[in-house]
Design a protein around this motif. Structure first.
Motif, short mmCIF file in Angstrom:
data_model
loop_
_atom_site.label_atom_id
_atom_site.label_comp_id
_atom_site.label_asym_id
_atom_site.label_seq_id
_atom_site.Cartn_x
_atom_site.Cartn_y
_atom_site.Cartn_z
N ILE A 1 0.84 -1.20 0.00
CA ILE A 1 0.00 0.00 0.00
C ILE A 1 0.88 1.26 0.00
N SER A 2 2.03 1.15 -0.63
CA SER A 2 2.94 2.28 -0.76
C SER A 2 3.41 2.41 -2.21
N GLY A 3 3.84 3.60 -2.58
CA GLY A 3 4.41 3.83 -3.90
C GLY A 3 3.40 3.74 -5.02
N GLY A 4 3.90 3.49 -6.22
CA GLY A 4 3.07 3.42 -7.41
C GLY A 4 3.64 4.27 -8.53
N ASP A 5 3.38 3.87 -9.77
CA ASP A 5 3.87 4.61 -10.94
C ASP A 5 3.12 5.92 -11.14
N ILE A 6 1.80 5.87 -10.96
CA ILE A 6 0.94 7.03 -11.19
C ILE A 6 -0.10 7.07 -10.07
N CYS A 7 -0.42 8.24 -9.59
CA CYS A 7 -1.52 8.38 -8.64
C CYS A 7 -2.56 9.34 -9.20
N VAL A 8 -3.79 9.17 -8.75
CA VAL A 8 -4.86 10.13 -9.03
C VAL A 8 -5.59 10.39 -7.73
N SER B 1 -2.84 -1.08 -13.74
CA SER B 1 -3.61 -1.85 -12.76
C SER B 1 -3.55 -1.11 -11.43
N VAL B 2 -4.62 -1.23 -10.66
CA VAL B 2 -4.67 -0.57 -9.36
C VAL B 2 -3.69 -1.24 -8.41
N ARG B 3 -2.79 -0.46 -7.85
CA ARG B 3 -1.84 -0.97 -6.86
C ARG B 3 -2.44 -0.92 -5.46
N TRP B 4 -3.02 0.25 -5.11
CA TRP B 4 -3.72 0.41 -3.84
C TRP B 4 -4.59 1.65 -3.92
N SER B 5 -5.54 1.75 -3.03
CA SER B 5 -6.41 2.92 -3.01
C SER B 5 -6.84 3.21 -1.58
N ARG C 1 0.91 9.83 3.32
CA ARG C 1 1.26 8.94 4.43
C ARG C 1 -0.05 8.46 5.07
N LYS C 2 -0.23 7.16 5.12
CA LYS C 2 -1.36 6.62 5.87
C LYS C 2 -0.91 6.42 7.31
N ILE D 1 0.47 6.83 17.31
CA ILE D 1 0.31 6.71 15.86
C ILE D 1 1.41 5.84 15.27
N LYS D 2 1.15 5.31 14.06
CA LYS D 2 2.21 4.66 13.29
C LYS D 2 1.93 4.87 11.80
N HIS D 3 3.00 5.11 11.06
CA HIS D 3 2.91 5.32 9.62
C HIS D 3 3.00 3.97 8.93
N VAL D 4 1.97 3.63 8.13
CA VAL D 4 1.93 2.30 7.51
C VAL D 4 1.99 2.35 5.98
N SER D 5 1.87 3.53 5.40
CA SER D 5 1.89 3.67 3.93
C SER D 5 2.57 4.98 3.58
N SER D 6 3.25 4.98 2.44
CA SER D 6 3.96 6.19 2.01
C SER D 6 3.95 6.29 0.50
N GLY D 7 3.87 7.52 0.01
CA GLY D 7 3.94 7.76 -1.42
C GLY D 7 4.55 9.12 -1.71
N LEU D 8 5.25 9.22 -2.81
CA LEU D 8 5.82 10.49 -3.26
C LEU D 8 5.60 10.59 -4.76
N PHE D 9 5.00 11.71 -5.19
CA PHE D 9 4.61 11.85 -6.59
C PHE D 9 4.90 13.27 -7.09
N ALA D 10 5.35 13.36 -8.32
CA ALA D 10 5.55 14.64 -8.99
C ALA D 10 4.28 14.97 -9.76
N CYS D 11 3.59 16.00 -9.33
CA CYS D 11 2.33 16.40 -9.97
C CYS D 11 2.63 17.50 -10.99
N PRO D 12 2.46 17.22 -12.27
CA PRO D 12 2.86 18.17 -13.31
C PRO D 12 1.97 19.41 -13.30
N PRO D 13 2.32 20.41 -14.11
CA PRO D 13 1.47 21.61 -14.19
C PRO D 13 0.09 21.28 -14.73
N GLY D 14 -0.77 22.28 -14.72
CA GLY D 14 -2.14 22.08 -15.14
C GLY D 14 -2.28 21.87 -16.64
#
Length: 417
Positions: free
Chosen positions: A168-175, A201-205, A267-268, A390-403
């Protein structure tokens, strides 16, 4: 009077969505003010899709979230570009309250699968925004993007105490889909996943409710599941100078294609709800450094009173302890680093042991995570009294391009063009 415009009723709008909908809301394809200050007049109305920056960042935070991370399964660059173009066309329609495809849920040939799933028929736009981001894993050798990976998209370090689950972390593309109606947000993600079949394919949501941040001064500060107001000092869309300095990437940062974009960290964060609920009020307030009722910094009376870390009580001790969350997260403790937060509460049932699987789905946008999220989170991970709960169980970092500038543009064009 509030006007509820059906999705099919908006079919006649052009792809740019340049029409007046509801009471004084203009969906324009030339929204280039700094900062963009588009407001929907009601929770039923649409936000503009086209603009210099992607919507769903400084857009006044909606009440519901459906976030998804995809893995790209096609190995063909041309197919990925084609998908991004198809997604952009669908997103432009969906955010304006229309169906995902030109034939809709019932307008096509009866023997063919519909090009919209139909569960949002009759529902208004509900302030839907769709925001895309590209993960570091997309910049491998599959699509010729390795030399375009921004330096700011460097892998996050391992933070003390985190217990990340790779599935439930990472991924190529997020929306990120945000809306005031959960069915509208889910419908949007479902249709993008349908359009992407065979290419992604959906990695996690993650579903979220009850926004935990305000991104405009027109909004009241919400509360997290611990009962405290969250994000009082968040960046706001009205903070034009801070947004230029702290939120929007620039060509001067070293990646021309990211100019006008931003970097998203997710971060979840699971909360020990049951333990927290048995903690005394005074300890809860000391952990956060704020009053639970008003949200005021300890030693002050009102939520937006300036935080005074030197102020002391009658016992001679600082009102705000050294390990209080508000002290450790404050810009003055982190080289003046700010974040624009768009987090949401989540409850994902129970864990089978009678405890709620609940907490905060943290989302933050910034100009450079290496200079903003990383030092802030490292400070918190090492010293925050809140870590006991608390504990952090998921992480993601994404570059969101311009509009997307207009109907001839598409998500990621600056990267792939």
């Amino acid at each position: 009077m509030s006007q509820r415009v059906s999705r099919r009723g908006l079919f006649g709008l052009g792809a740019a969505g340049a029409a007046v909908v509801g009471a004084g809301v203009v969906a324009s394809n030339t929204l280039f003010e700094e900062p963009p200050v588009a407001h929907a007049s009601s929770t039923s109305d649409p936000f503009p899709f086209y603009g210099e920056h992607q919507s769903g960042i400084v857009t006044p935070a909606q009440d519901r979230l459906h976030f998804v991370a995809f893995d790209v399964t096609t190995k063909k660059r041309a197919e990925l570009i084609e998908l991004l173009q198809e997604w952009t066309a669908a997103a432009a329609r969906l955010t304006q309250g229309k169906e995902a495809g030109s034939y809709g849920a019932v307008g096509g040939a009866p023997e063919a699968a519909p090009d919209d799933t139909g569960e949002a028929l009759g529902l208004p736009a509900s302030g839907l925004t769709l925001t895309i981001g590209f993960g570091a894993s997309l910049f491998d050798d599959r699509f010729g993007l390795a030399d375009k990976r921004p330096a700011a998209l460097a892998d996050l370090p391992k933070f003390p105490g985190e217990q990340l689950i790779p599935e439930i972390s990472g991924g190529d593309i997020c929306v990120q889909a945000c809306a005031h109606d959960p069915q509208v947000a889910v419908h949007a993600i479902r249709n993008l996943a349908r359009i992407g079949f065979g290419k992604v394919s959906v990695r996690w949501s993650q579903l979220g409710f009850g926004r935990t941040s305000s991104t405009s001064r027109s909004q009241a500060t919400p509360r997290n599941l611990m009962g405290f107001k969250d994000g009082t000092n968040n960046l706001k869309l009205e903070d034009a100078a801070l947004l230029r300095d702290q939120l929007w990437a620039s060509a001067q940062d070293g990646s021309d294609w990211m100019a006008g974009g931003s970097y998203m960290v997710t971060r979840k964060i699971r909360m020990g709800i049951e333990t927290w609920d048995r903690t005394s009020l005074v300890e809860q307030e000391q952990i956060f450094g704020r009053d639970k009722g008003e949200g005021a910094p300890l030693g002050k009376k009102a939520e937006f009173d300036p935080v005074d870390f030197a102020s002391k009580g009658a016992d001679g001790q600082p009102y705000i302890k050294d390990d209080a969350h508000v002290r450790l997260a404050h810009p003055t403790s982190n080289g003046n680093a700010h974040l624009l937060r768009r987090g949401y509460n989540f409850v994902d049932g129970s864990d089978g042991l009678g405890r709620l699987d609940a907490g905060l789905f943290f989302i933050a946008y910034q100009r450079d995570p290496r200079k903003q999220f990383v030092p802030i989170q490292m400070n918190l991970a090492k010293h925050d009294a809140l870590n006991e709960y608390i504990k952090h169980v998921s992480s993601g970092l994404f570059a969101c391009p311009p509009g997307v500038r207009d109907a001839g543009d598409y998500w990621g064009r600056t990267l792939f063009g």
